[in-house]
Design a protein around this motif. Structure first.
Motif, mmCIF file in Angstrom:
data_model
loop_
_atom_site.group_PDB
_atom_site.id
_atom_site.type_symbol
_atom_site.label_atom_id
_atom_site.label_comp_id
_atom_site.label_asym_id
_atom_site.label_seq_id
_atom_site.Cartn_x
_atom_site.Cartn_y
_atom_site.Cartn_z
ATOM 1 N N ASN A 6 0.827 -1.216 0.000
ATOM 2 C CA ASN A 6 0.000 0.000 0.000
ATOM 3 C C ASN A 6 0.855 1.257 0.000
ATOM 4 O OD1 ASN A 6 -2.346 -1.469 -0.038
ATOM 5 N ND2 ASN A 6 -2.625 -1.406 2.174
ATOM 6 N N PHE A 7 1.989 1.209 0.691
ATOM 7 C CA PHE A 7 2.905 2.345 0.690
ATOM 8 C C PHE A 7 3.433 2.614 -0.719
ATOM 9 C CE2 PHE A 7 7.279 3.949 0.954
ATOM 10 C CZ PHE A 7 7.043 5.170 1.573
ATOM 11 N N ILE A 8 3.816 1.564 -1.437
ATOM 12 C CA ILE A 8 4.331 1.718 -2.807
ATOM 13 C C ILE A 8 3.228 2.250 -3.717
ATOM 14 C CG2 ILE A 8 5.297 0.496 -4.793
ATOM 15 C CD1 ILE A 8 7.264 0.861 -2.519
ATOM 16 N N ALA A 12 3.370 5.764 -5.703
ATOM 17 C CA ALA A 12 3.159 5.840 -7.149
ATOM 18 C C ALA A 12 2.056 6.848 -7.479
ATOM 19 C CB ALA A 12 2.817 4.466 -7.710
ATOM 20 N N SER A 13 0.997 6.847 -6.707
ATOM 21 C CA SER A 13 -0.104 7.796 -6.942
ATOM 22 C C SER A 13 0.353 9.235 -6.751
ATOM 23 C CB SER A 13 -1.266 7.506 -5.994
ATOM 24 O OG SER A 13 -1.831 6.262 -6.274
ATOM 25 N N ILE A 14 1.087 9.481 -5.685
ATOM 26 C CA ILE A 14 1.584 10.839 -5.431
ATOM 27 C C ILE A 14 2.536 11.276 -6.524
ATOM 28 C CG2 ILE A 14 3.039 12.201 -3.870
ATOM 29 C CD1 ILE A 14 1.731 10.608 -1.565
ATOM 30 N N PHE A 15 3.420 10.381 -6.929
ATOM 31 C CA PHE A 15 4.364 10.687 -7.994
ATOM 32 C C PHE A 15 3.631 11.011 -9.293
ATOM 33 C CE2 PHE A 15 8.038 9.397 -10.791
ATOM 34 C CZ PHE A 15 8.848 10.435 -10.400
ATOM 35 N N ASP A 16 2.581 10.249 -9.596
ATOM 36 C CA ASP A 16 1.790 10.489 -10.801
ATOM 37 C C ASP A 16 1.100 11.857 -10.747
ATOM 38 O OD1 ASP A 16 0.707 9.815 -13.309
ATOM 39 O OD2 ASP A 16 -1.099 8.992 -12.384
ATOM 40 N N ILE A 17 0.546 12.209 -9.594
ATOM 41 C CA ILE A 17 -0.123 13.499 -9.437
ATOM 42 C C ILE A 17 0.866 14.649 -9.578
ATOM 43 C CG2 ILE A 17 -1.302 14.981 -7.760
ATOM 44 C CD1 ILE A 17 -2.675 12.388 -6.732
ATOM 45 N N VAL A 18 2.025 14.522 -8.944
ATOM 46 C CA VAL A 18 3.041 15.574 -9.022
ATOM 47 C C VAL A 18 3.510 15.757 -10.469
ATOM 48 C CG1 VAL A 18 5.411 16.154 -8.357
ATOM 49 C CG2 VAL A 18 3.789 15.375 -6.636
ATOM 50 N N LEU A 19 3.727 14.658 -11.176
ATOM 51 C CA LEU A 19 4.142 14.758 -12.579
ATOM 52 C C LEU A 19 3.055 15.401 -13.429
ATOM 53 C CD1 LEU A 19 5.969 11.342 -13.084
ATOM 54 C CD2 LEU A 19 7.001 13.619 -13.156
ATOM 55 N N SER A 20 1.790 15.068 -13.179
ATOM 56 C CA SER A 20 0.690 15.677 -13.939
ATOM 57 C C SER A 20 0.605 17.178 -13.688
ATOM 58 C CB SER A 20 -0.637 15.023 -13.574
ATOM 59 O OG SER A 20 -0.655 13.680 -13.981
ATOM 60 N N VAL A 88 5.874 5.111 -12.921
ATOM 61 C CA VAL A 88 4.648 4.982 -12.129
ATOM 62 C C VAL A 88 4.021 3.614 -12.352
ATOM 63 C CG1 VAL A 88 2.322 5.904 -11.786
ATOM 64 C CG2 VAL A 88 4.249 7.466 -12.039
ATOM 65 N N THR A 89 3.964 3.165 -13.597
ATOM 66 C CA THR A 89 3.406 1.848 -13.900
ATOM 67 C C THR A 89 4.229 0.742 -13.253
ATOM 68 O OG1 THR A 89 2.582 2.707 -16.000
ATOM 69 C CG2 THR A 89 2.681 0.326 -15.768
ATOM 70 N N THR A 90 5.555 0.884 -13.287
ATOM 71 C CA THR A 90 6.422 -0.105 -12.655
ATOM 72 C C THR A 90 6.185 -0.156 -11.148
ATOM 73 O OG1 THR A 90 8.098 0.228 -14.353
ATOM 74 C CG2 THR A 90 8.819 -0.796 -12.306
ATOM 75 N N LEU A 91 6.019 0.989 -10.512
ATOM 76 C CA LEU A 91 5.745 1.010 -9.075
ATOM 77 C C LEU A 91 4.411 0.343 -8.756
ATOM 78 C CD1 LEU A 91 6.980 4.576 -8.057
ATOM 79 C CD2 LEU A 91 7.998 2.379 -7.427
ATOM 80 N N MET A 96 1.638 -4.567 -6.725
ATOM 81 C CA MET A 96 0.719 -5.695 -6.935
ATOM 82 C C MET A 96 1.421 -7.030 -6.697
ATOM 83 S SD MET A 96 -2.117 -4.546 -7.318
ATOM 84 C CE MET A 96 -3.478 -4.132 -8.290
ATOM 85 N N ARG A 97 2.639 -7.146 -7.188
ATOM 86 C CA ARG A 97 3.391 -8.393 -6.978
ATOM 87 C C ARG A 97 3.688 -8.613 -5.498
ATOM 88 N NH1 ARG A 97 7.603 -8.696 -11.973
ATOM 89 N NH2 ARG A 97 6.023 -9.140 -13.539
ATOM 90 N N ILE A 98 4.013 -7.548 -4.793
ATOM 91 C CA ILE A 98 4.279 -7.675 -3.356
ATOM 92 C C ILE A 98 3.030 -8.154 -2.629
ATOM 93 C CG2 ILE A 98 4.783 -6.360 -1.263
ATOM 94 C CD1 ILE A 98 6.661 -4.629 -2.963
ATOM 95 N N SER A 99 1.875 -7.583 -3.001
ATOM 96 C CA SER A 99 0.642 -7.964 -2.319
ATOM 97 C C SER A 99 0.240 -9.397 -2.662
ATOM 98 C CB SER A 99 -0.484 -6.994 -2.649
ATOM 99 O OG SER A 99 -0.852 -7.092 -4.006
ATOM 100 N N MET A 100 0.561 -9.857 -3.859
ATOM 101 C CA MET A 100 0.211 -11.227 -4.242
ATOM 102 C C MET A 100 1.161 -12.241 -3.599
ATOM 103 S SD MET A 100 -0.748 -10.633 -8.227
ATOM 104 C CE MET A 100 -1.437 -12.231 -8.537
#
Length: 102
Positions: A6-8, A12-20, A88-91, A96-100
Motif C-alpha cells: 500500500n505504501f508503494i 506511485a499515486s503521489i508521484f503520478d499526481i506531481v508529474l501531472s 509509475v506503472t512499474t511502481l 501488486m506483486r508484493i501484495s500477491m
C-alpha cells in the motif's frame, strides 16, 4: 507485506499526481511565452520560478534550432510522459506483486 504494498501504491499515486501538475505548469509556461507577459505578475513569476530550473537544465544541453525555437518544454513533456508510463506503472505493478506474494 500488504502495508509495504500500500505504501508503494500511495507513492506511485503521489508521484503520478506531481508529474501531472508539473506537466500542466510546463504547458502554462509555454502558452504564456507566446505573449508578452507582465514579469511582475505573481502568476508569471510563480510559473517562471517553478519551471525554469528544469527548463534551464534542458536548454543548456539542447541547441536552438529553427531560428531560435525552444524545444526544451517539448522535451520536458516527453520526459514527464515517459516517467508516468514507465516509472509509475512499474511502481504499481511492483506493489501488486508484493501484495500477491505476501
Amino acid at each position: 507485506m500488504f502495508v509495504f504494498s500500500n505504501f508503494i501504491k500511495a507513492l506511485a499515486s503521489i508521484f503520478d499526481i506531481v508529474l501531472s501538475i508539473y506537466m500542466w505548469l510546463i504547458i502554462g509556461r509555454a502558452i504564456i511565452s507566446w505573449v508578452t507577459p507582465d514579469p511582475f505578475n505573481p502568476i508569471v513569476r510563480f510559473l517562471y520560478n517553478v519551471t525554469e530550473p528544469v527548463l534551464g537544465f534542458f536548454r543548456r544541453r539542447l541547441p536552438l534550432v529553427y531560428g531560435g525555437l525552444d524545444l526544451a518544454p517539448l522535451l520536458v513533456l516527453i520526459v514527464i510522459v515517459f516517467l508516468q508510463r514507465f516509472l509509475v506503472t512499474t511502481l504499481y505493478e511492483w506493489a501488486m506483486r508484493i501484495s500477491m506474494d505476501g
